[in-house]
Design an enzyme around this catalytic site. Structure first.
Site, mmCIF file in Angstrom:
data_model
loop_
_atom_site.group_PDB
_atom_site.id
_atom_site.type_symbol
_atom_site.label_atom_id
_atom_site.label_comp_id
_atom_site.label_asym_id
_atom_site.label_seq_id
_atom_site.Cartn_x
_atom_site.Cartn_y
_atom_site.Cartn_z
ATOM 1 N N CYS A 47 -100.105 90.987 -25.059
ATOM 2 C CA CYS A 47 -101.616 90.272 -24.742
ATOM 3 C C CYS A 47 -101.302 88.837 -24.131
ATOM 4 O O CYS A 47 -101.536 87.944 -24.844
ATOM 5 C CB CYS A 47 -102.545 90.315 -26.024
ATOM 6 S SG CYS A 47 -102.836 91.761 -26.541
ATOM 7 N N GLU A 48 -100.813 89.103 -22.853
ATOM 8 C CA GLU A 48 -100.519 87.734 -21.966
ATOM 9 C C GLU A 48 -100.689 88.064 -20.475
ATOM 10 O O GLU A 48 -99.926 89.269 -20.343
ATOM 11 C CB GLU A 48 -98.936 87.418 -22.378
ATOM 12 C CG GLU A 48 -98.741 86.829 -23.702
ATOM 13 C CD GLU A 48 -99.019 85.673 -23.943
ATOM 14 O OE1 GLU A 48 -99.143 84.665 -22.987
ATOM 15 O OE2 GLU A 48 -99.060 85.190 -25.064
ATOM 16 N N GLU A 60 -65.964 81.058 -19.166
ATOM 17 C CA GLU A 60 -67.070 81.638 -20.317
ATOM 18 C C GLU A 60 -68.087 82.388 -19.457
ATOM 19 O O GLU A 60 -69.189 81.961 -19.703
ATOM 20 C CB GLU A 60 -67.720 80.588 -20.794
ATOM 21 C CG GLU A 60 -67.001 80.142 -22.133
ATOM 22 C CD GLU A 60 -67.605 78.706 -22.575
ATOM 23 O OE1 GLU A 60 -66.983 78.094 -23.494
ATOM 24 O OE2 GLU A 60 -68.477 78.265 -22.037
ATOM 25 N N PRO A 61 -67.608 83.501 -18.705
ATOM 26 C CA PRO A 61 -68.890 84.303 -18.260
ATOM 27 C C PRO A 61 -69.507 85.094 -19.291
ATOM 28 O O PRO A 61 -69.046 85.635 -20.299
ATOM 29 C CB PRO A 61 -68.166 85.317 -17.301
ATOM 30 C CG PRO A 61 -66.675 85.324 -17.906
ATOM 31 C CD PRO A 61 -66.464 84.236 -18.630
ATOM 32 N N GLY A 62 -71.025 85.024 -19.012
ATOM 33 C CA GLY A 62 -71.942 85.898 -19.920
ATOM 34 C C GLY A 62 -72.343 86.847 -19.101
ATOM 35 O O GLY A 62 -72.158 87.999 -18.940
ATOM 36 N N ARG A 66 -87.497 87.359 -19.296
ATOM 37 C CA ARG A 66 -87.098 86.450 -18.135
ATOM 38 C C ARG A 66 -88.113 86.332 -16.749
ATOM 39 O O ARG A 66 -88.231 85.453 -16.347
ATOM 40 C CB ARG A 66 -85.786 87.079 -17.571
ATOM 41 C CG ARG A 66 -84.756 87.143 -18.599
ATOM 42 C CD ARG A 66 -83.144 87.330 -18.127
ATOM 43 N NE ARG A 66 -82.663 86.228 -17.303
ATOM 44 C CZ ARG A 66 -82.782 86.046 -15.825
ATOM 45 N NH1 ARG A 66 -83.278 87.069 -15.326
ATOM 46 N NH2 ARG A 66 -82.262 85.111 -15.207
HETATM 47 N N1 LLP Z 1 -71.050 78.928 -21.397
HETATM 48 C C1 LLP Z 1 -71.756 77.974 -21.857
HETATM 49 C C2 LLP Z 1 -71.589 76.504 -22.426
HETATM 50 C C3 LLP Z 1 -73.347 78.249 -21.715
HETATM 51 O O1 LLP Z 1 -74.132 77.452 -22.038
HETATM 52 C C4 LLP Z 1 -73.737 79.402 -20.975
HETATM 53 C C5 LLP Z 1 -75.023 79.876 -20.801
HETATM 54 C C6 LLP Z 1 -72.569 80.273 -20.623
HETATM 55 C C7 LLP Z 1 -71.368 79.946 -21.129
HETATM 56 C C8 LLP Z 1 -72.803 81.458 -19.979
HETATM 57 O O2 LLP Z 1 -73.532 81.470 -18.818
HETATM 58 P P1 LLP Z 1 -73.634 82.777 -17.668
HETATM 59 O O3 LLP Z 1 -72.207 83.203 -17.427
HETATM 60 O O4 LLP Z 1 -74.228 83.759 -18.572
HETATM 61 O O5 LLP Z 1 -74.548 82.413 -16.525
HETATM 62 N N2 LLP Z 1 -81.356 82.587 -20.943
HETATM 63 C C9 LLP Z 1 -81.006 82.336 -19.186
HETATM 64 C C10 LLP Z 1 -79.486 81.994 -19.073
HETATM 65 C C11 LLP Z 1 -79.039 80.684 -20.331
HETATM 66 C C12 LLP Z 1 -77.651 80.511 -19.963
HETATM 67 C C13 LLP Z 1 -77.519 79.415 -21.207
HETATM 68 N N3 LLP Z 1 -75.856 78.883 -20.736
HETATM 69 C C14 LLP Z 1 -81.485 83.417 -18.548
HETATM 70 O O6 LLP Z 1 -81.738 84.501 -18.886
HETATM 71 O O7 LLP Z 1 -81.230 83.250 -17.439
#
Ligand code: LLP
Length: 431
Positions: free
Chosen positions: A355-356, A284-286, A324
């Site tokens: 304004c932070e 599950e890469p994001g 971030r």
């Molecule tokens: N699967 C699940 C269940 C997750 O909770 C996440 C991310 C992913 C996959 C994808 O993870 P990735 O491959 O993107 O690392 N907003 C934070 C990141 C929060 C990630 C939450 N879960 C940031 O900007 O660093």
């Protein structure tokens, strides 16, 4: 190379960033289709084609828009959503529901109903009461739901505290206590409304070391074996999450294979020894798909030099389009896009317009001599930038442009002031 310098200007996927800023205005998110597609290709070559019975589900939370879901569909990539909003966006984009999985630690009854109504592929169940909730809704609607249990593998990963999720003290996942997990599995196996597929974990985000993934794989395998022993039940699917780290500044970005090859080796040899068919393996890469595919463009405005202390260079966006740095102390790199080959003679701090005091995008960065009107580009902002954007100080959310080999297309319009107030009501009593 996605980033190039021509005539002193920064080019991104064949487009002059200065021209993009002129054409679409700033602040602006720019996303490279070529880079995204090359990540998908790397995953195909190093994972889905290399190991049979494997699948990629892109974590929509990193950047989830209709155009992005279309891209995933075209490339044969499933998606992972965590809210009715993400699900709705995907369905509106025409994304096949059966290729959608639903994650999240507090799925609301209406979200479950909506997902069942669309006929999504599977739910990743994150807590015990959720199985009951899904079962009750299925019973009422005469449906069956495929589920995986997200377990908390109890491993610590080396990342910012806000983005580690696999340790025992976590709001995510089901703790691996005997008397908690197994009765739940038994119930799922026996339920006529539930199709129990297997286990899921996600140990954290922005990881550069594979050890936490591998430890978690070991844990999930033990439980897969235990399910076979206790219930003579074959697990059909194991989802080993995302979290693969990217390069923001000096990080050494590892290949997907660095994480996946040793994990697959462990998994394959485990099932060979057990003498049963290996379940489907899902990732599950994001961030690793979109982070480096994105840059943000800003126009420099006010410049303030505080003698012997620092020079503040303000841009027309900030924590509203990239939270971030303020939230995780994330460090970014950037360049003045119209002076991309000029000598970096000044150390400055790039700050936003909110304004932070904490609205700092990049602290102490070396750049060429900045002037109002210059275009400043911040690199690697494709993940968790747009998706975490807010209207703080009533700043409109910037537009998003998809670029590919010199062509650019708008994929999200800039929010207008009217968009921002469209849901506001002046009540009768104040008219
Ligand atoms: N699967 C699940 C269940 C997750 O909770 C996440 C991310 C992913 C996959 C994808 O993870 P990735 O491959 O993107 O690392 N907003 C934070 C990141 C929060 C990630 C939450 N879960 C940031 O900007 O660093």
């Amino acid at each position: 190379m996605i980033r190039q310098i021509k005539n002193s200007e920064l080019y991104f996927d064949g487009c002059s960033t200065v021209e993009l800023a002129k054409k679409y205005g700033t602040p602006l998110y720019v996303l490279s289709e070529t880079d995204i597609v090359s990540r998908f290709r790397e995953l195909r070559e190093g994972f889905t084609q290399k190991y049979e019975n494997t699948r990629v589900a892109y974590a929509a939370k990193a950047f989830g828009t209709m155009a992005m879901f279309r891209l995933c569909q075209r490339e044969g990539i499933c998606i992972d959503v965590v809210s009715a909003g993400e699900l709705y966006t995907a369905i509106k984009a025409g994304f096949p529901p059966e290729m959608i999985e639903f994650n999240g630690n507090n799925k609301l009854p209406y979200e479950i109903e909506m997902a069942l109504g669309y006929g999504i592929g599977r739910f990743i169940v994150d807590g015990l009461c959720e199985t009951d909730l899904i079962e009750a809704i299925c019973k009422e609607k005469g449906k069956t739901a495929s589920i995986l249990f997200r377990i908390t593998p109890g491993v610590k990963s080396d990342s910012h505290d806000y983005i580690v999720t696999g340790k025992k003290d976590s709001k995510f996942g089901i703790p691996l206590d005997e008397d908690v997990l197994y009765p739940q599995i038994k119930k799922a196996i026996e339920s006529e409304y539930i199709n129990f597929l297997g286990f899921h974990f996600h140990v954290g985000s922005q990881l550069h070391d594979n050890s936490s993934h591998l430890q978690a794989v070991e844990t999930i395998l033990e439980h897969t074996g235990e399910v076979k022993r206790r219930f003579d039940y074959d697990i059909k699917e194991l989802n080993i999450g995302g979290g693969f780290g990217v390069k923001y500044t000096n990080e050494d970005r590892k290949s997907f294979s660095y994480f996946l090859d040793p994990a697959m080796e462990m998994i394959e040899s485990y099932f060979k020894k057990l003498g049963i068919k290996r379940p489907e393996i899902v990732i599950e890469p994001g961030r690793s798909i979109v982070a480096e595919a994105g840059i943000s463009l800003y126009t420099i405005g006010s410049i303030k030099e505080i003698k012997d202390i620092r020079k503040y260079v303000s841009v027309d966006g900030g924590m509203t389009d990239n939270i971030r740095p303020a939230l995780y102390q994330a460090v970014y790199d950037g360049v003045i896009a119209n002076k991309a080959d000029q000598e970096k003679t000044e150390k400055v701090t790039i700050c936003g317009k909110c304004c932070e005091s904490g609205d700092i995008l990049i602290r102490d960065i070396d750049i060429a001599n900045p002037q109002a009107g210059d275009i400043f580009a911040v690199f690697s902002t494709g993940a968790y930038g747009y998706s975490m954007a807010s209207n703080y100080n009533k700043n409109p959310i910037p537009a998003v442009v998809l670029v590919k080999e010199g062509r650019s297309e708008l994929i999200v319009k800039r929010q207008s002031f009217d968009d921002m107030i469209q849901n506001e009501i002046i009540p009768e009593s104040l008219r």
